[in-house]
Structures are given as structure tokens and as C-alpha cells.
Design an enzyme around this catalytic site. Structure first.
Site, PDB file in Angstrom:
ATOM      1  N   TYR A   8      -9.390  14.364  13.860  1.00 54.17           N
ATOM      2  CA  TYR A   8      -9.330  13.774  12.522  1.00 54.17           C
ATOM      3  C   TYR A   8      -9.195  14.863  11.461  1.00 54.17           C
ATOM      4  O   TYR A   8      -9.837  15.907  11.528  1.00 54.17           O
ATOM      5  CB  TYR A   8     -10.597  12.938  12.239  1.00 54.17           C
ATOM      6  CG  TYR A   8     -10.556  12.307  10.849  1.00 54.17           C
ATOM      7  CD1 TYR A   8      -9.891  11.101  10.630  1.00 54.17           C
ATOM      8  CD2 TYR A   8     -11.128  12.945   9.747  1.00 54.17           C
ATOM      9  CE1 TYR A   8      -9.806  10.543   9.364  1.00 54.17           C
ATOM     10  CE2 TYR A   8     -11.053  12.392   8.478  1.00 54.17           C
ATOM     11  CZ  TYR A   8     -10.386  11.193   8.290  1.00 54.17           C
ATOM     12  OH  TYR A   8     -10.303  10.642   7.037  1.00 54.17           O
ATOM     13  N   HIS A  57      34.775  -3.438   6.758  1.00 54.57           N
ATOM     14  CA  HIS A  57      35.165  -2.562   5.636  1.00 54.57           C
ATOM     15  C   HIS A  57      35.274  -3.347   4.326  1.00 54.57           C
ATOM     16  O   HIS A  57      36.009  -2.944   3.427  1.00 54.57           O
ATOM     17  CB  HIS A  57      36.500  -1.853   5.904  1.00 54.57           C
ATOM     18  CG  HIS A  57      36.605  -1.279   7.275  1.00 54.57           C
ATOM     19  ND1 HIS A  57      36.192   0.000   7.581  1.00 54.57           N
ATOM     20  CD2 HIS A  57      37.047  -1.819   8.440  1.00 54.57           C
ATOM     21  CE1 HIS A  57      36.389   0.236   8.870  1.00 54.57           C
ATOM     22  NE2 HIS A  57      36.899  -0.859   9.417  1.00 54.57           N
ATOM     23  N   LYS A  92      25.305 -14.942 -18.322  1.00 53.77           N
ATOM     24  CA  LYS A  92      24.881 -14.342 -17.059  1.00 53.77           C
ATOM     25  C   LYS A  92      23.897 -15.176 -16.253  1.00 53.77           C
ATOM     26  O   LYS A  92      23.023 -15.840 -16.800  1.00 53.77           O
ATOM     27  CB  LYS A  92      24.239 -12.960 -17.314  1.00 53.77           C
ATOM     28  CG  LYS A  92      25.184 -11.893 -17.800  1.00 53.77           C
ATOM     29  CD  LYS A  92      26.369 -11.633 -16.869  1.00 53.77           C
ATOM     30  CE  LYS A  92      25.953 -10.896 -15.621  1.00 53.77           C
ATOM     31  NZ  LYS A  92      25.527  -9.532 -15.910  1.00 53.77           N
ATOM     32  N   ASN A 149     -14.873   8.167  11.699  1.00 51.48           N
ATOM     33  CA  ASN A 149     -13.562   8.394  12.314  1.00 51.48           C
ATOM     34  C   ASN A 149     -13.180   7.280  13.287  1.00 51.48           C
ATOM     35  O   ASN A 149     -12.038   6.799  13.266  1.00 51.48           O
ATOM     36  CB  ASN A 149     -13.535   9.756  13.017  1.00 51.48           C
ATOM     37  CG  ASN A 149     -13.733  10.903  12.035  1.00 51.48           C
ATOM     38  OD1 ASN A 149     -13.727  10.685  10.826  1.00 51.48           O
ATOM     39  ND2 ASN A 149     -13.921  12.114  12.538  1.00 51.48           N
ATOM     40  N   ASN A 205      21.988 -13.921 -12.862  1.00 51.17           N
ATOM     41  CA  ASN A 205      21.939 -12.748 -11.987  1.00 51.17           C
ATOM     42  C   ASN A 205      21.108 -12.969 -10.725  1.00 51.17           C
ATOM     43  O   ASN A 205      20.044 -13.579 -10.785  1.00 51.17           O
ATOM     44  CB  ASN A 205      21.368 -11.553 -12.753  1.00 51.17           C
ATOM     45  CG  ASN A 205      22.235 -11.154 -13.939  1.00 51.17           C
ATOM     46  OD1 ASN A 205      23.462 -11.254 -13.866  1.00 51.17           O
ATOM     47  ND2 ASN A 205      21.602 -10.734 -15.020  1.00 51.17           N
ATOM     48  N   GLU A 259      18.675  -8.406  -5.478  1.00 51.73           N
ATOM     49  CA  GLU A 259      18.700  -6.999  -5.886  1.00 51.73           C
ATOM     50  C   GLU A 259      17.341  -6.331  -5.711  1.00 51.73           C
ATOM     51  O   GLU A 259      17.245  -5.185  -5.264  1.00 51.73           O
ATOM     52  CB  GLU A 259      19.149  -6.888  -7.345  1.00 51.73           C
ATOM     53  CG  GLU A 259      20.602  -7.290  -7.529  1.00 51.73           C
ATOM     54  CD  GLU A 259      20.955  -7.426  -8.998  1.00 51.73           C
ATOM     55  OE1 GLU A 259      21.732  -6.593  -9.479  1.00 51.73           O
ATOM     56  OE2 GLU A 259      20.438  -8.352  -9.662  1.00 51.73           O
ATOM     57  N   SER A 311     -11.507   6.696  -1.546  1.00 53.59           N
ATOM     58  CA  SER A 311     -10.502   5.758  -1.037  1.00 53.59           C
ATOM     59  C   SER A 311     -10.951   4.318  -1.278  1.00 53.59           C
ATOM     60  O   SER A 311     -10.223   3.386  -0.943  1.00 53.59           O
ATOM     61  CB  SER A 311     -10.243   5.986   0.457  1.00 53.59           C
ATOM     62  OG  SER A 311     -11.442   5.882   1.203  1.00 53.59           O
ATOM     63  N   LYS A 353      -3.348   4.800   4.380  1.00 56.13           N
ATOM     64  CA  LYS A 353      -3.617   3.416   3.983  1.00 56.13           C
ATOM     65  C   LYS A 353      -2.741   2.872   2.862  1.00 56.13           C
ATOM     66  O   LYS A 353      -2.266   1.732   2.949  1.00 56.13           O
ATOM     67  CB  LYS A 353      -5.091   3.252   3.621  1.00 56.13           C
ATOM     68  CG  LYS A 353      -5.944   3.083   4.852  1.00 56.13           C
ATOM     69  CD  LYS A 353      -7.396   3.181   4.549  1.00 56.13           C
ATOM     70  CE  LYS A 353      -8.092   3.987   5.622  1.00 56.13           C
ATOM     71  NZ  LYS A 353      -7.657   5.385   5.743  1.00 56.13           N
ATOM     72  N   SER A 382      20.453 -13.010 -18.812  1.00 60.34           N
ATOM     73  CA  SER A 382      20.508 -11.731 -19.515  1.00 60.34           C
ATOM     74  C   SER A 382      19.968 -11.928 -20.918  1.00 60.34           C
ATOM     75  O   SER A 382      20.152 -12.987 -21.520  1.00 60.34           O
ATOM     76  CB  SER A 382      21.965 -11.261 -19.572  1.00 60.34           C
ATOM     77  OG  SER A 382      22.154 -10.379 -20.651  1.00 60.34           O
TER      78      SER A 382
HETATM   79  N1  ARG Z   1     -12.010   7.246   4.132  1.00 62.46           N
HETATM   80  C1  ARG Z   1     -11.741   7.932   5.349  1.00 62.46           C
HETATM   81  C2  ARG Z   1     -10.305   7.656   5.781  1.00 62.46           C
HETATM   82  O1  ARG Z   1      -9.742   6.739   5.327  1.00 62.46           O
HETATM   83  C3  ARG Z   1     -12.687   7.499   6.412  1.00 62.46           C
HETATM   84  C4  ARG Z   1     -12.921   8.532   7.472  1.00 62.46           C
HETATM   85  C5  ARG Z   1     -13.623   9.683   6.889  1.00 62.46           C
HETATM   86  N2  ARG Z   1     -13.998  10.620   7.890  1.00 62.46           N
HETATM   87  C6  ARG Z   1     -14.393  11.856   7.598  1.00 62.46           C
HETATM   88  N3  ARG Z   1     -14.699  12.630   8.574  1.00 62.46           N
HETATM   89  N4  ARG Z   1     -14.439  12.327   6.370  1.00 62.46           N
HETATM   90  O2  ARG Z   1      -9.756   8.331   6.607  1.00 62.46           O
END
Ligand code: ARG
Length: 452
Positions: free
Chosen positions: A314, A153, A280, A107, A282, A287, A20, A322, A274
């Protein structure tokens, strides 16, 4: 980090699949702040000496600076921002770095970082909503008295003013702000100290940590604290709602800027041409704003779906929180900025608005009200005016040019006076109605509110 139990290294594909760091690196400053507060609580508990703390703090600050300047090299093998920072810290300062994770889990760490991130971003988004409100207010003030047909309407309904119409968006945005403030209040709770899910046998002072991070409270159930993503769903709903409002506003402006309506003109800087049709101009900003609302809804759906089947506590699925979160926040911020700028430069074509508003049919309801004032029950008045409208259509004569006294005895000579737009607007004095007086006092109210 978990090499004790394993004989084999993580497969490359698993590393690629599970990392991540490519997106959660953005949490670095909150991760550093959380770690410093956590380390300070370890000093209080006698687990770290002041010197060790100083080394940890200096090391973390140094890493933070490098990330900020784009000099830090992240490793995918270290999976996420938490492990990247901790591993580098330990590499740099040795033993004290290895003590940092005492009584903490990723966590409670990730839950803390994300809450801190959301808390800050909410302030920034509220500020941007206010910029947009100010742009709208400026236009509302300039065109406070410009009459305009209002629609239901998408058929002409009754007269309002441009000011009244634009103030309607400010009302929506004000509710959006209050929703965000509410969400911010609810998420401002410290999960740190919840550990992986059951706290720790090493009891750090959670209140001290919460105070340092300016959380209003500490969480009261360790299992809930590490599993809870309500605040993300709530925030993504709030942003989806901002998107809905901006999208509806965009749709109005797209119509207004068309040749068919012609009510407004955007500056060249906020429109595009355009590649083929030379004439045009736009309304792309409108949009794209409308289009981006789709991804805001998508992000909300993604988080709601990700959490629905998760057993406590968890689960790694939660890492999927995220990207939608970051995306909605980035999207809303840019959308608010560009709309504020575009609206500040928007020109209302007053003659076109006024010509459209001079359609006497917009005052058909006022004519029914006139009959009511003469003692005709409203249902009957409605029918009588309906007949007059049908007559006007079949005779191809504007409603205000018909001889109404010929249609029914309820109409008297003064009926024609109904067809005066200024008097019609002036009569709408009840709270929330669009008399120019009311619109002006609403503008003053918003000015006052937005200057606070
Ligand atoms: N990268 C993890 C997340 O965004 C962090 C927590 C990871 N915890 C674990 N027990 N593997 O959730």
C-alpha cells in the site's frame, strides 16, 4: 488514531491535503457491512462477547442511518470514512468500539469497501445498459424495414435498414455488459484479513467474513490484496469503452439530426435552443455524451498512471483511485439514463431516409455482383462498374438510367433489375447481413435475451 508515536498534531494543510472523507464517505454502507462481518468473526474467535458484538452492530447501524439521512457530521481531522465511523462508534459505545480494529488495517478495509462498492454499482450499470438497449430495440423494431444508406469514410456505401443500424449499437452494449460481468467476477474476492500487508498474528476466520459479505473467495496473497487496484483500472476501462460506444452513437445521431442528413428528429424535451439564433434545435445530449467520453478516458489514464510506479504494498497514492472511480460511475449512469430516454422518443424521418437510400450508386456493388453471377471475375466486374459510374458522373445521368449494354457486352437487359432496393436487401440473407428477415429475427433474438 496514531497519537502514541507523535508529539505534534498534524499540520492543517496536511490535513486538508490528505483527507478523503469529502469523497470516500460514499463507501459508508460497505464500511459498516465489512465492520459487522469482521466483528462477528471476532466473536467466533472469542475476542468479542456476543454483547459487545451487539453493541458494535447496533452502533454501526445507527451511524449508518444517520449518514444516510444526512445527519452525521464528518470530521476532516479523522481523514477518511473508516476512521470517522470507528471513532464515532467508540465515542458512543466505548470499549467494544476500541476492539473493532483488531487484526484489521485500513489497507484491507478500504480494499474491501471499494470492491463491495464496485460489485453493487456494476449491477446498477448493467441494468441501465439494458434500459438503453431496450430503447434502441424499440426504435429498431419500429423502423426495422426503413431503408437507409450506410457509410464508410462518411461516404454513401450500401443500403441497410434503420433497424439494422440501431441493432449494431445493441451488439456493442451487449459486449460492454459482458465485460462488466467479467470484471465483477474477478473483483469479487475478499481482502479482509490481509491486514496492513502481512495478515495478523490473530487469525480470524477469513472464510466466514467472505461468506457474510458474499465474496466468492478469499484473497490468497496478503501483499497483493492490499496493493491491487487492477479491478479499478479494469472497470474504468470497461466504462471508457461504454463511453466510446455511446460517443460513436452520438456522432451518428448528431449527423442524422442535421438538416444535411435529416434522418432523425429528437423531441423538444431532449434538445436545446440557442440564446441568439431563434431557429436552432441542438442535439446537446449527444454532444455532451461525446464530450463526457473524454473524462472517462481521463479517469482510466489517471488510475493507470497512479499505480505504475508503486512499490509493494500500500502507498498513499492509492487514495487517488476513488475520485476517478466515482466520477466514471456517476458519469456513465447519468449518460445511460438520458440516452435511453432520448432514444425512446427519437423519430426517424422515413421518407428522408428512403430518398437518400434511393441513390442508385448504393447498388454499384450489387451491379458488380450481377456481373460475377454472369461469370465475370470480380476484379474485372469492379472495373466495369467503375467505368459505368464514371460515365454516369460525366453524363450527369443516374447509374440506373444509363444504357449499360452500351458500356460492355457483359451487361445484358436484365442488368437494370439490380436497381431495386427491396430485391437488393432481400438478397442479403447471410448471417449478420441486413435482409429485413434477418433484421426481424435479430430483433426477436434481442427481445428474448433482454427479457431474461
Ligand atoms: N483513505 C485511505 C485510502 O483511501 C485509506 C487507507 C489508508 N491507509 C493508510 N495506511 N494510510 O487509501
Amino acid at each position: 488514531m496514531w497519537k502514541g508515536r507523535f508529539q505534534e498534531a498534524t499540520a492543517d494543510l496536511v490535513e486538508q491535503f490528505g483527507e478523503s472523507i469529502s469523497f470516500d464517505w460514499r463507501l459508508y454502507s460497505y464500511d459498516v457491512a465489512g465492520s459487522i462481518a469482521h466483528a462477528r468473526a471476532q466473536v467466533t474467535a472469542g475476542l468479542l462477547t456476543q454483547e459487545e458484538f451487539d453493541q458494535i452492530e447496533a452502533g454501526l447501524k445507527q451511524i449508518e442511518g444517520e449518514i444516510e439521512r444526512g445527519e452525521f457530521e464528518f470530521s476532516t481531522a479523522l481523514e477518511d470514512i473508516h476512521m470517522n465511523i470507528e471513532a464515532e462508534l467508540t465515542k458512543r459505545i466505548g470499549a467494544p468500539g476500541a476492539k473493532l480494529h483488531t487484526a484489521r488495517s485500513r489497507n484491507d478495509q478500504v480494499a474491501t469497501d471499494t470492491r463491495l462498492y464496485c460489485r453493487t454499482e456494476i449491477d446498477l450499470m448493467i441494468e441501465l445498459i439494458e434500459q438503453l438497449e431496450l430503447s434502441l430495440l424499440d426504435r429498431a423494431e419500429k423502423y426495422a424495414a426503413t431503408v437507409l444508406p450506410a457509410y464508410t469514410h462518411l461516404q454513401r456505401g450500401q443500403p441497410v435498414t434503420v433497424g439494422h443500424h440501431l441493432l449494431a449499437y445493441i451488439e456493442m452494449l451487449a459486449r460492454d455488459k459482458s465485460r462488466l460481468q467479467d470484471c465483477q467476477k474477478r473483483l469479487n474476492v475478499s481482502p479482509l484479513g490481509s491486514g496492513a500487508l502481512a495478515g495478523s498474528t490473530i487469525n480470524l476466520d477469513r472464510q466466514q467474513i467472505a461468506d457474510e459479505l458474499e465474496f466468492a473467495a478469499v484473497s490468497t496473497n496478503s501483499m497483493d490484496a492490499v496493493a491491487d487496484r487492477d479491478y479499478i483500472a479494469e472497470l474504468l476501462f470497461d466504462l471508457a469503452m461504454v463511453g466510446a460506444h455511446l460517443s460513436r452513437m452520438s456522432e451518428d445521431f448528431i449527423l442524422w439530426s442535421s438538416s444535411e442528413f435529416g434522418f432523425c428528429t429528437f423531441s423538444d424535451a431532449h434538445t436545446t435552443g440557442s440564446s441568439l439564433m431563434p431557429q436552432k434545435k441542438n442535439p446537446d445530449v449527444c454532444e455532451i455524451t461525446r464530450g463526457k467520453t473524454g473524462r472517462l478516458y481521463g479517469n482510466l489514464t489517471a488510475i493507470l498512471t497512479a499505480i505504475k510506479g508503486l512499490p509493494l504494498t500500500y502507498n498513499r497514492d492509492l487514495q487517488e483511485d476513488k475520485e476517478p472511480l466515482f466520477d466514471s460511475i456517476d458519469t456513465i449512469k447519468l449518460t445511460l439514463k438520458v440516452n435511453a430516454e432520448m432514444i425512446a422518443a427519437m423519430k426517424i424521418n422515413e421518407e428522408v431516409c428512403e430518398a437518400a437510400a434511393s441513390d442508385p450508386l448504393l447498388l454499384a456493388t450489387d451491379l458488380a455482383d450481377y456481373l460475377v453471377k454472369k461469370g465475370v471475375p470480380f476484379r474485372q466486374a469492379h472495373e466495369l462498374v467503375g467505368k459505368a459510374v464514371a460515365e454516369s458522373v460525366s453524363q450527369q445521368t443516374p447509374l440506373n438510367e444509363l444504357d449499360l449494354t452500351q458500356i460492355d457486352t457483359a451487361y445484358e437487359d436484365d442488368a437494370k433489375a439490380v436497381f431495386n432496393l427491396q430485391t437488393a436487401l432481400k438478397a442479403r440473407t447471410n448471417p449478420g447481413a441486413p435482409s429485413i428477415e434477418n433484421v426481424k429475427s435479430q430483433i426477436a433474438r434481442w427481445k428474448d435475451l433482454l427479457s431474461k
